[in-house]
Design a protein around this motif. Structure first.
Motif, PDB file in Angstrom:
ATOM      1  N   MET A   1      57.179 -50.746 -12.115  1.00  0.00           N
ATOM      2  CA  MET A   1      57.110 -49.876 -10.942  1.00  0.00           C
ATOM      3  C   MET A   1      55.753 -49.188 -10.837  1.00  0.00           C
ATOM      4  O   MET A   1      55.293 -48.893  -9.739  1.00  0.00           O
ATOM      5  CB  MET A   1      58.222 -48.832 -11.009  1.00  0.00           C
ATOM      6  CG  MET A   1      59.614 -49.401 -10.750  1.00  0.00           C
ATOM      7  SD  MET A   1      59.731 -50.283  -9.168  1.00  0.00           S
ATOM      8  CE  MET A   1      59.337 -48.973  -8.016  1.00  0.00           C
ATOM      9  N   VAL A   2      55.099 -48.947 -11.960  1.00  0.00           N
ATOM     10  CA  VAL A   2      53.746 -48.374 -11.939  1.00  0.00           C
ATOM     11  C   VAL A   2      52.804 -49.299 -11.173  1.00  0.00           C
ATOM     12  O   VAL A   2      52.024 -48.860 -10.322  1.00  0.00           O
ATOM     13  CB  VAL A   2      53.238 -48.145 -13.372  1.00  0.00           C
ATOM     14  CG1 VAL A   2      51.751 -47.776 -13.366  1.00  0.00           C
ATOM     15  CG2 VAL A   2      54.048 -47.059 -14.063  1.00  0.00           C
ATOM     16  N   PHE A   3      52.905 -50.582 -11.444  1.00  0.00           N
ATOM     17  CA  PHE A   3      51.992 -51.533 -10.812  1.00  0.00           C
ATOM     18  C   PHE A   3      52.396 -51.862  -9.376  1.00  0.00           C
ATOM     19  O   PHE A   3      51.527 -52.105  -8.520  1.00  0.00           O
ATOM     20  CB  PHE A   3      51.894 -52.800 -11.664  1.00  0.00           C
ATOM     21  CG  PHE A   3      51.260 -52.544 -13.005  1.00  0.00           C
ATOM     22  CD1 PHE A   3      49.955 -52.102 -13.105  1.00  0.00           C
ATOM     23  CD2 PHE A   3      51.986 -52.732 -14.175  1.00  0.00           C
ATOM     24  CE1 PHE A   3      49.363 -51.861 -14.336  1.00  0.00           C
ATOM     25  CE2 PHE A   3      51.404 -52.502 -15.416  1.00  0.00           C
ATOM     26  CZ  PHE A   3      50.091 -52.061 -15.490  1.00  0.00           C
TER      27      PHE A   3
ATOM     28  N   PHE B   1      47.785 -56.144  -8.647  1.00  0.00           N
ATOM     29  CA  PHE B   1      48.743 -55.162  -9.157  1.00  0.00           C
ATOM     30  C   PHE B   1      50.161 -55.728  -9.186  1.00  0.00           C
ATOM     31  O   PHE B   1      50.930 -55.467 -10.118  1.00  0.00           O
ATOM     32  CB  PHE B   1      48.700 -53.889  -8.317  1.00  0.00           C
ATOM     33  CG  PHE B   1      47.462 -53.057  -8.543  1.00  0.00           C
ATOM     34  CD1 PHE B   1      46.899 -52.966  -9.794  1.00  0.00           C
ATOM     35  CD2 PHE B   1      46.868 -52.363  -7.497  1.00  0.00           C
ATOM     36  CE1 PHE B   1      45.758 -52.195 -10.014  1.00  0.00           C
ATOM     37  CE2 PHE B   1      45.734 -51.596  -7.702  1.00  0.00           C
ATOM     38  CZ  PHE B   1      45.179 -51.510  -8.968  1.00  0.00           C
ATOM     39  N   ALA B   2      50.521 -56.500  -8.162  1.00  0.00           N
ATOM     40  CA  ALA B   2      51.833 -57.150  -8.180  1.00  0.00           C
ATOM     41  C   ALA B   2      51.922 -58.117  -9.350  1.00  0.00           C
ATOM     42  O   ALA B   2      52.976 -58.255  -9.986  1.00  0.00           O
ATOM     43  CB  ALA B   2      52.071 -57.879  -6.859  1.00  0.00           C
ATOM     44  N   GLY B   3      50.803 -58.764  -9.653  1.00  0.00           N
ATOM     45  CA  GLY B   3      50.778 -59.668 -10.800  1.00  0.00           C
ATOM     46  C   GLY B   3      51.010 -58.950 -12.108  1.00  0.00           C
ATOM     47  O   GLY B   3      51.755 -59.437 -12.978  1.00  0.00           O
ATOM     48  N   TYR B   4      50.398 -57.777 -12.283  1.00  0.00           N
ATOM     49  CA  TYR B   4      50.635 -56.975 -13.490  1.00  0.00           C
ATOM     50  C   TYR B   4      52.131 -56.670 -13.666  1.00  0.00           C
ATOM     51  O   TYR B   4      52.662 -56.675 -14.767  1.00  0.00           O
ATOM     52  CB  TYR B   4      49.899 -55.637 -13.401  1.00  0.00           C
ATOM     53  CG  TYR B   4      48.419 -55.666 -13.694  1.00  0.00           C
ATOM     54  CD1 TYR B   4      47.904 -56.392 -14.765  1.00  0.00           C
ATOM     55  CD2 TYR B   4      47.531 -54.929 -12.914  1.00  0.00           C
ATOM     56  CE1 TYR B   4      46.549 -56.392 -15.042  1.00  0.00           C
ATOM     57  CE2 TYR B   4      46.172 -54.916 -13.179  1.00  0.00           C
ATOM     58  CZ  TYR B   4      45.688 -55.652 -14.243  1.00  0.00           C
ATOM     59  OH  TYR B   4      44.348 -55.647 -14.523  1.00  0.00           O
ATOM     60  N   ALA B   5      52.791 -56.356 -12.547  1.00  0.00           N
ATOM     61  CA  ALA B   5      54.201 -55.971 -12.613  1.00  0.00           C
ATOM     62  C   ALA B   5      55.089 -57.117 -13.086  1.00  0.00           C
ATOM     63  O   ALA B   5      56.119 -56.890 -13.721  1.00  0.00           O
ATOM     64  CB  ALA B   5      54.661 -55.481 -11.250  1.00  0.00           C
TER      65      ALA B   5
END
Length: 393
Positions: free
Chosen positions: A355-357, A281-285
């Motif tokens: 911020m979503v991710f 998820f941090a990667g998506y951001a």
């Protein structure tokens, strides 16, 4: 030979394969369809996905329907409703039309998923349930591969429109469900099930893990795919290709994960899943590369099979008479966050997709903490690891 195949395990594998033929078509086309034909914004897709989750939030109602229809029959009826909802989707390219067809599709989908879990926990032995659930996931992946192939051939080769592809995908699920109704006998349930709502204090960790799993799933289903189309411009064919890679890998990995759960236990598998999800998820951001985003998407999808560990943990601690009622309640709990997250995060998306991710990473870390409370050997009276030490003190 046919008689030998008319077993509960084979029925569950067949039903598990029939669902993706419609849902994978719906899901693959959705982001492109709503952008191309209905001019959706992030807020619109968030609203649609929140409406899609309402039947999941109401899944506890299954227990009352079971007063009239047996679980096996109701699971097939639910599949038919799913297929019909998908068939109608392409005929109504507007916000109102999509909300209504999605509601029908989702009601069938969530009722079926609730009943599938209940039947699997009742029919599969505890020692090998994770293995069989892994096989069900693999069967679903195989069917999804067929669905993605259909999408690619019909849209990129034959040049059919969205309407026809939705009709064919939904119709395939309806046909298989009706065939299962005719070909398989009514199988007995090993234990008489309670026909009332069941919420027990000693299942609290299962409920918490289930709710966080529902929240995590929304980040993937709603926003990861939308990121691919909106930020990186993925086409329908490219999205289908990405899903194809996911399910090709899942054909091999899902059964292995079932074996790993049997070998290493639920806590270790869940720990691995949540550490990985926090990083994904941090990667998506932060991602700025379409190729890296695709890699994250594939890794993200592979973690889904690890959620089998939540179900097998519950199977080991549950009173066997509670399975049907608890499956409906747990699906409702799973969708508490799912009803809220898409619409709220859809609004957040308008100002900061990252911020979503990052919020997804935080959810994964909360789940990681909960997973540490799963005992090495779960069972009635040994539902929560911390409980062992509390009782000893």
């Amino acid at each position: 030979m046919l008689q030998g195949l008319r077993r509960p395990e084979i029925l569950l594998l067949l039903l598990a394969a029939s669902m993706p033929l419609s849902f994978a078509v719906w899901n693959t086309l959705l982001n492109n369809f709503v952008i191309d034909r209905a001019s959706f914004t992030g807020a619109d897709i968030g609203l649609l996905q929140s409406v899609r989750e309402i039947p999941g939030f109401l899944a506890f109602l299954v227990v009352f329907v079971l007063l009239l229809v047996r679980e096996q029959r109701l699971s097939i009826i639910s599949l038919v409703a799913t297929g019909i909802g998908v068939m109608l989707t392409g005929l109504y390219p507007s916000l109102t039309g999509l909300l209504l067809t999605t509601l029908l599709m989702s009601t069938g989908f969530h009722f079926y998923e609730t009943l599938q879990t209940s039947l699997a926990l009742q029919w599969f032995p505890k020692q090998t349930a994770a293995v069989w659930m892994g096989r069900m996931a693999a069967a679903g992946s195989f069917a999804a591969l067929v669905a993605y192939g259909i999408v690619w051939i019909l849209m990129d080769v034959v040049n059919l429109g969205y309407t026809w592809v939705y009709l064919i995908g939904g119709g395939a699920t309806v046909i298989i469900a009706l065939a299962a109704w005719v070909l398989f006998p009514q199988f007995p349930q090993p234990h008489s099930q309670r026909k009332t709502l069941v919420i027990r204090k000693r299942y609290w960790l299962y409920y918490a893990l289930t709710m966080m799993s529902g929240a995590r799933r929304q980040i993937f289903i709603v926003f990861a795919g939308f990121l691919m189309v909106e930020k990186f411009g993925y086409s329908v064919g490219e999205i289908a290709a990405l899903y194809t890679v996911n399910h090709l890998l899942n054909l091999y990995i899902a059964p292995k994960i079932g074996q790993f759960i049997v070998r290493f236990g639920e806590r270790r598998i869940l720990t691995l899943e949540y550490i990985g999800l926090a990083m994904v998820f941090a990667g998506y951001a932060l991602v700025e590369s379409a190729v890296v985003a695709a890699a994250l998407y594939i890794i993200d999808h592979l973690f889904f099979s690890m959620a089998i560990a939540i179900k097998t943990y519950f199977q080991k601690i549950v009173d066997e008479r509670d399975i049907s009622a608890s499956s409906g309640v747990s699906f409702t709990i799973n969708h508490v966050a799912a009803v809220v997250i898409p619409v709220l995060f859809g609004l957040l998306w308008l100002s900061s997709p990252a911020m979503v991710f990052f919020a997804g990473s935080l959810m994964a870390l909360v789940s990681l903490g909960l997973a540490q409370l799963v005992p090495e050997q779960p069972g009635p009276g040994n539902e929560v690891k911390v409980g062992q030490y509390t009782e000893a003190i």
